[in-house]
Design a protein around this motif. Structure first.
Motif, PDB file in Angstrom:
ATOM      1  N   SER A   4      -0.832  -5.624 -10.009  1.00  0.00           N
ATOM      2  CA  SER A   4      -2.172  -5.399 -10.549  1.00  0.00           C
ATOM      3  C   SER A   4      -2.790  -4.159  -9.917  1.00  0.00           C
ATOM      4  CB  SER A   4      -3.043  -6.611 -10.256  1.00  0.00           C
ATOM      5  OG  SER A   4      -4.412  -6.319 -10.479  1.00  0.00           O
ATOM      6  N   ASN A   5      -3.541  -3.400 -10.709  1.00  0.00           N
ATOM      7  CA  ASN A   5      -4.221  -2.237 -10.135  1.00  0.00           C
ATOM      8  C   ASN A   5      -5.642  -2.575  -9.698  1.00  0.00           C
ATOM      9  OD1 ASN A   5      -5.549  -2.427 -12.533  1.00  0.00           O
ATOM     10  ND2 ASN A   5      -4.786  -0.509 -13.376  1.00  0.00           N
ATOM     11  N   ALA A  14      -0.684  -3.902   0.846  1.00  0.00           N
ATOM     12  CA  ALA A  14       0.020  -3.071  -0.122  1.00  0.00           C
ATOM     13  C   ALA A  14      -0.686  -3.203  -1.463  1.00  0.00           C
ATOM     14  CB  ALA A  14       1.473  -3.510  -0.256  1.00  0.00           C
ATOM     15  N   TYR A  15      -0.721  -2.113  -2.227  1.00  0.00           N
ATOM     16  CA  TYR A  15      -1.351  -2.161  -3.535  1.00  0.00           C
ATOM     17  C   TYR A  15      -0.714  -1.111  -4.443  1.00  0.00           C
ATOM     18  CZ  TYR A  15      -4.164   1.652  -1.523  1.00  0.00           C
ATOM     19  OH  TYR A  15      -4.578   2.804  -0.907  1.00  0.00           O
ATOM     20  N   PHE A  16      -0.930  -1.273  -5.740  1.00  0.00           N
ATOM     21  CA  PHE A  16      -0.309  -0.402  -6.735  1.00  0.00           C
ATOM     22  C   PHE A  16      -1.394   0.377  -7.482  1.00  0.00           C
ATOM     23  CE2 PHE A  16       3.125   1.009  -9.285  1.00  0.00           C
ATOM     24  CZ  PHE A  16       2.635   1.160 -10.571  1.00  0.00           C
ATOM     25  N   ARG A  17      -1.281   1.713  -7.432  1.00  0.00           N
ATOM     26  CA  ARG A  17      -2.157   2.575  -8.199  1.00  0.00           C
ATOM     27  C   ARG A  17      -1.305   3.729  -8.689  1.00  0.00           C
ATOM     28  NH1 ARG A  17      -7.077   1.926 -10.246  1.00  0.00           N
ATOM     29  NH2 ARG A  17      -7.666   4.054  -9.724  1.00  0.00           N
ATOM     30  N   ASP A  60       7.859  -7.844  -4.547  1.00  0.00           N
ATOM     31  CA  ASP A  60       8.877  -8.175  -5.540  1.00  0.00           C
ATOM     32  C   ASP A  60       8.172  -8.450  -6.867  1.00  0.00           C
ATOM     33  OD1 ASP A  60      10.807  -9.415  -7.175  1.00  0.00           O
ATOM     34  OD2 ASP A  60      11.846 -10.262  -5.453  1.00  0.00           O
ATOM     35  N   THR A  61       8.257  -7.477  -7.777  1.00  0.00           N
ATOM     36  CA  THR A  61       7.545  -7.629  -9.045  1.00  0.00           C
ATOM     37  C   THR A  61       8.194  -8.679  -9.939  1.00  0.00           C
ATOM     38  OG1 THR A  61       8.824  -5.792  -9.971  1.00  0.00           O
ATOM     39  CG2 THR A  61       6.690  -5.270  -8.992  1.00  0.00           C
ATOM     40  N   ALA A  81      -3.132 -12.939   1.746  1.00  0.00           N
ATOM     41  CA  ALA A  81      -4.470 -12.928   1.155  1.00  0.00           C
ATOM     42  C   ALA A  81      -4.618 -11.766   0.180  1.00  0.00           C
ATOM     43  CB  ALA A  81      -5.524 -12.825   2.262  1.00  0.00           C
ATOM     44  N   ARG A  82      -5.558 -11.915  -0.748  1.00  0.00           N
ATOM     45  CA  ARG A  82      -5.836 -10.880  -1.740  1.00  0.00           C
ATOM     46  C   ARG A  82      -7.180 -10.211  -1.479  1.00  0.00           C
ATOM     47  NH1 ARG A  82      -7.284 -11.826  -8.084  1.00  0.00           N
ATOM     48  NH2 ARG A  82      -9.292 -12.389  -7.126  1.00  0.00           N
ATOM     49  N   THR A  83      -7.175  -8.890  -1.524  1.00  0.00           N
ATOM     50  CA  THR A  83      -8.417  -8.129  -1.557  1.00  0.00           C
ATOM     51  C   THR A  83      -8.629  -7.682  -2.991  1.00  0.00           C
ATOM     52  OG1 THR A  83      -8.261  -7.309   0.713  1.00  0.00           O
ATOM     53  CG2 THR A  83      -9.567  -6.009  -0.831  1.00  0.00           C
TER      54      THR A  83
END
Lengths: 112, 127
Positions: free
Chosen positions: B31-32, B53-56, B76-77, B100-102
């Protein structure tokens, strides 16, 4: 030693108001980074209470409020209830060498 | 509703590698509008952020200074999960570990806090 400083404990009687302070520096809160607050009940994971300095997630009572000024932030709890007895943590970000996300040491709220 | 389910051993020998996995339901690891964290808590060190870690358009990873030389976060997508590896552990690494999620919005991961936490895994480092 935590990057953000909180009092170890506060207490108040039911119905009263208490505040919990969170003191940082010019590299974190004073740099304009948002402050978030969490409530942790015994044996549970922390729960987001306030985000972005002053905002309450859905479901959090309006008895809880946050504020920020300079290098410090505060959490206020009004109309204290027995169920508010918990640990409270502040969190922000640091642009120095500490490592981005930083937490306060936590404050134990005791309901008298 | 977003939920995080953790798995991994509760006992790790000194000098070995601590490995934990966090399976995501109700959101996507790619998720972005989310960053995925590992945070630990111990009586001596309090809450300590280990990294995220995050995806942009591409993957980004940042690690806490205290563990940066020993920690890796992998994603792992296909299994929609992320993992923590902490190498060369010592008894000082004994703690409850949380995934946890930010929540993020428009590339801003600083304004919304850690809104979803896993249940925590108690990890003891001992021989």
């Amino acid at each position: 030693q935590s990057v953000l400083t909180q009092p170890p404990s506060v207490s108040g009687a039911p119905g009263q108001r208490v505040t919990i302070s969170c003191t940082g520096s010019s590299s974190n809160i004073g740099a304009g980074y948002a402050v978030h607050w969490y409530q942790q009940l015994p044996g549970a994971a922390p729960k987001l209470l306030i985000y972005g300095d002053t905002n309450r997630p859905s479901g959090v009572p309006d008895r809880f409020s946050g504020s920020k000024s300079g290098t410090s932030a505060s959490l206020a709890i009004t109309g204290l209830q027995a169920e508010d007895e918990a640990d409270y943590f502040c969190q922000s970000y640091d642009r120095g060498l500490i490592g981005l996300t930083v937490f306060g040491g936590g404050t134990k709220l005791t309901i008298l | 509703q977003v939920q995080l389910q953790q798995s991994g051993p509760g006992l790790v020998r000194p000098s070995q590698t601590l490995s934990l996995t966090c399976v995501i339901s109700g959101d996507s690891v790619s998720s972005n509008s989310a960053a995925w964290n590992w945070i630990r808590q111990s009586p001596s060190r309090g809450l300590e952020w280990l990294g995220w870690a995050y995806f942009r358009t591409q993957w980004y990873k940042d690690y806490g200074t205290s563990v940066s030389s020993r920690v890796i976060i992998n994603l792992d997508t296909y299994k929609n999960q992320f993992s923590l590896q902490l190498k060369s552990v010592t008894p000082e690494d004994t703690a409850v570990y949380y995934c946890a999620r930010t929540r993020g919005h428009g590339g801003d991961y600083y304004s919304y806090g850690v809104d979803v936490w896993g249940p925590g895994t108690t990890v003891t480092v001992s021989s």
